[in-house]
Design a protein around this motif. Structure first.
Motif, PDB file in Angstrom:
ATOM      1  N   ARG A 181     -33.985  90.619  49.263  1.00  0.00           N
ATOM      2  CA  ARG A 181     -34.329  88.921  49.680  1.00  0.00           C
ATOM      3  C   ARG A 181     -32.770  88.900  51.138  1.00  0.00           C
ATOM      4  NH1 ARG A 181     -31.913  86.908  43.606  1.00  0.00           N
ATOM      5  NH2 ARG A 181     -34.102  86.461  43.688  1.00  0.00           N
ATOM      6  N   ARG A 182     -32.100  90.134  51.553  1.00  0.00           N
ATOM      7  CA  ARG A 182     -30.866  90.711  52.335  1.00  0.00           C
ATOM      8  C   ARG A 182     -31.617  90.579  53.484  1.00  0.00           C
ATOM      9  NH1 ARG A 182     -26.000  92.497  49.222  1.00  0.00           N
ATOM     10  NH2 ARG A 182     -25.239  91.327  47.662  1.00  0.00           N
ATOM     11  N   HIS A 228     -36.748  84.924  47.414  1.00  0.00           N
ATOM     12  CA  HIS A 228     -36.210  84.265  46.765  1.00  0.00           C
ATOM     13  C   HIS A 228     -36.033  82.965  45.394  1.00  0.00           C
ATOM     14  CE1 HIS A 228     -39.076  81.535  48.924  1.00  0.00           C
ATOM     15  NE2 HIS A 228     -37.700  80.477  48.464  1.00  0.00           N
TER      16      HIS A 228
END
Length: 179
Positions: free
Chosen positions: A14-15, A62
Motif C-alpha cells: 500500500r505504501r 486499499h
C-alpha cells in the motif's frame, strides 16, 4: 522480505513497495492460476482470469481488510474473473488432451492416481454449468450459498445442479468401474 506475513506485505505494498508486491505475486500466482483453471478448464482463460484477478486485487489493496486472510479474498476475485471469462466465451469444455482437467496432487498408490485422473476427467466432461458448481463446491470449498451469490442463481438451482452432476459423475465412474 519473503518471510514476512501477508499483513505486513500488504501494508508495505500500500505504501508503494514493489518488493512487497513481488513477494505477494510470487506467493499467490500459482494459487490464483489453479483456482481459475479449476473453474474454466482452459489454460488460456485461466491465464487471463488469474492475471486480471491479481491486477484487480493488487489495485484494490486499499480496500482489503488486513484483519482477514488474503488468500480467500483473492480466491473470490479469481473465481469471479474466471466466471466472467466463461460467460463471455460461453465456453463448453472440449474433452481432449489440452483441456482435460487433471488432479493437482496424485494419490499414494497407482490405483489412487488412476481414480483421481478418472474423477478429474469425468468432471471435465460435465457441461459448464454443472462443472462450475462441482469445482466451486468440492475443489474450492465454497458453500452453496456463496456459489449461488457468485453465479447469480437461487440456492435451490445450485443444489439441483450439484445433485445432477454427482449423479452423472457416479454413472460415468461406475461405467468405468472406478467407484
Amino acid at each position: 522480505m519473503r518471510r514476512r506475513p501477508d499483513t505486513e506485505l500488504i501494508v508495505l505494498a500500500r505504501r508503494g513497495s514493489a518488493d512487497a508486491v513481488g513477494v505477494l505475486f510470487d506467493r499467490y500466482w500459482t494459487f490464483a492460476w489453479r483456482s481459475a483453471y479449476a473453474v474454466t478448464a482452459d489454460r488460456a482463460l485461466a491465464d487471463d482470469a488469474a492475471q486480471e484477478a491479481i491486477e484487480r486485487a493488487f489495485g484494490s489493496l486499499h480496500r482489503f481488510d488486513e484483519t482477514r486472510p488474503f488468500g480467500p479474498w483473492l480466491k473470490r476475485i479469481v473465481i469471479n474473473r474466471a466466471i466472467d471469462h466463461l460467460r463471455r466465451r460461453r465456453l463448453e469444455v472440449v474433452h481432449d488432451e489440452e483441456t482435460t482437467f487433471h488432479a493437482w496432487s496424485l494419490g499414494d498408490t497407482p490405483d489412487d492416481e488412476l481414480r483421481l485422473l478418472a474423477v478429474s476427467d469425468a468432471v471435465a466432461g460435465l457441461g459448464a454449468a454443472k462443472r462450475i458448481v462441482v469445482v466451486l463446491h468440492y475443489w474450492l470449498d465454497l458453500p452453496l450459498e456463496e456459489i449461488a451469490g457468485v453465479l447469480g442463481l437461487p440456492v435451490g438451482t445450485v443444489a439441483s445442479r450439484l445433485a445432477r452432476a454427482k449423479a452423472e459423475l457416479r454413472d460415468v465412474l461406475e461405467e468405468q468401474r472406478v467407484v
